[in-house]
Motif scaffolding. Sequence first.
Motif, PDB file in Angstrom:
ATOM      1  N   THR A  56      42.709  10.194 118.553  1.00  6.26           N
ATOM      2  CA  THR A  56      42.072   9.056 117.899  1.00  6.26           C
ATOM      3  C   THR A  56      41.622   9.344 116.471  1.00  6.26           C
ATOM      4  OG1 THR A  56      39.875   9.629 118.734  1.00  6.26           O
ATOM      5  CG2 THR A  56      41.223   8.153 120.101  1.00  6.26           C
ATOM      6  N   GLY A  57      41.739  10.593 116.019  1.00  8.45           N
ATOM      7  CA  GLY A  57      41.240  10.904 114.683  1.00  8.45           C
ATOM      8  C   GLY A  57      39.757  10.597 114.615  1.00  8.45           C
ATOM      9  N   ASP A  58      39.349   9.899 113.571  1.00 11.79           N
ATOM     10  CA  ASP A  58      37.939   9.516 113.427  1.00 11.79           C
ATOM     11  C   ASP A  58      37.631   8.157 114.037  1.00 11.79           C
ATOM     12  OD1 ASP A  58      37.203  11.866 112.093  1.00 11.79           O
ATOM     13  OD2 ASP A  58      37.827  11.043 110.144  1.00 11.79           O
ATOM     14  N   ASP A  59      38.644   7.488 114.594  1.00  8.58           N
ATOM     15  CA  ASP A  59      38.422   6.229 115.295  1.00  8.58           C
ATOM     16  C   ASP A  59      37.800   6.534 116.654  1.00  8.58           C
ATOM     17  OD1 ASP A  59      39.695   4.964 113.168  1.00  8.58           O
ATOM     18  OD2 ASP A  59      41.584   4.689 114.247  1.00  8.58           O
ATOM     19  N   MET A 114      43.987   6.009 115.398  1.00  5.02           N
ATOM     20  CA  MET A 114      44.385   6.124 116.800  1.00  5.02           C
ATOM     21  C   MET A 114      45.585   5.245 117.069  1.00  5.02           C
ATOM     22  SD  MET A 114      41.408   4.092 118.817  1.00  5.02           S
ATOM     23  CE  MET A 114      41.315   2.335 118.891  1.00  5.02           C
ATOM     24  N   LYS A 115      46.298   5.557 118.137  1.00  3.65           N
ATOM     25  CA  LYS A 115      47.438   4.757 118.573  1.00  3.65           C
ATOM     26  C   LYS A 115      46.914   3.680 119.514  1.00  3.65           C
ATOM     27  CE  LYS A 115      50.525   8.738 118.378  1.00  3.65           C
ATOM     28  NZ  LYS A 115      51.365   8.513 117.262  1.00  3.65           N
ATOM     29  N   ASP A 116      46.318   2.642 118.915  1.00  2.00           N
ATOM     30  CA  ASP A 116      45.642   1.637 119.732  1.00  2.00           C
ATOM     31  C   ASP A 116      46.582   0.895 120.671  1.00  2.00           C
ATOM     32  OD1 ASP A 116      46.706   0.424 117.462  1.00  2.00           O
ATOM     33  OD2 ASP A 116      44.856  -0.582 116.895  1.00  2.00           O
ATOM     34  N   ALA A 117      47.824   0.663 120.273  1.00  2.00           N
ATOM     35  CA  ALA A 117      48.778  -0.005 121.168  1.00  2.00           C
ATOM     36  C   ALA A 117      49.093   0.879 122.376  1.00  2.00           C
ATOM     37  CB  ALA A 117      50.051  -0.377 120.422  1.00  2.00           C
ATOM     38  N   SER A 118      49.252   2.169 122.146  1.00  2.00           N
ATOM     39  CA  SER A 118      49.519   3.107 123.248  1.00  2.00           C
ATOM     40  C   SER A 118      48.325   3.195 124.184  1.00  2.00           C
ATOM     41  CB  SER A 118      49.854   4.489 122.698  1.00  2.00           C
ATOM     42  OG  SER A 118      51.040   4.441 121.940  1.00  2.00           O
ATOM     43  N   ILE A 119      47.139   3.223 123.611  1.00  2.00           N
ATOM     44  CA  ILE A 119      45.920   3.260 124.432  1.00  2.00           C
ATOM     45  C   ILE A 119      45.829   1.991 125.271  1.00  2.00           C
ATOM     46  CG2 ILE A 119      43.393   3.194 124.324  1.00  2.00           C
ATOM     47  CD1 ILE A 119      43.676   5.106 121.853  1.00  2.00           C
ATOM     48  N   GLY A 120      46.101   0.855 124.647  1.00  2.00           N
ATOM     49  CA  GLY A 120      46.071  -0.417 125.372  1.00  2.00           C
ATOM     50  C   GLY A 120      47.057  -0.449 126.529  1.00  2.00           C
TER      51      GLY A 120
END
Length: 174
Positions: free
Chosen positions: A120-123, A145-151
């Motif tokens: 997520t880096g700093d997110d 962060m890879k928000d689509a992958s997390i979702g």
Amino acid sequence: MTLRAHLLRAVNVGGAKLPMAELREIAADLGATDIATYIASGNLITTPPGDPDDFDRALEKAVEERFGYFREVISRSHDDLVAARAAHPFEVIAPKYSYVTFLAAEPSPENVAKARGYETGDDRWEIIGKDMHIRYADGAGRPQMKDASIGRALGVPGTARNLNTVDKLIELTR
């Protein structure tokens, strides 16, 4: 019934055009009252007829029939919105960098653990009930962060709104 915010995922982005006037018309045709929209990103305020979940499913179907694409509808009551806003676990540096992703259901612990495997880096993100809270270090347009992958790992659909929008939805559902 009371006012609810019906949040449509991914409209007016990537070719999925949905004029808000037509969304209000669809809601009226489905028997909703007290109808309003807020900005052109799929925020519909109504007093739905009967069960809110039934209305959400009917709204999904009506949008698909009229426009040819499926979009999830996730709704929250005024109290749900207030609770989500109050539960935001991160320091709010700028409301436009902090989001609530309203999920269709609470993700399983296994899926949350899987999602935690993404960098997520700093997110930052956290699941609280049926909501995913996010704070982007540099804004949603430049996520670390890879928000689509997390979702996808969470295994439940959701739709995100920044805290400015959440605050306005709280006001509109009062």
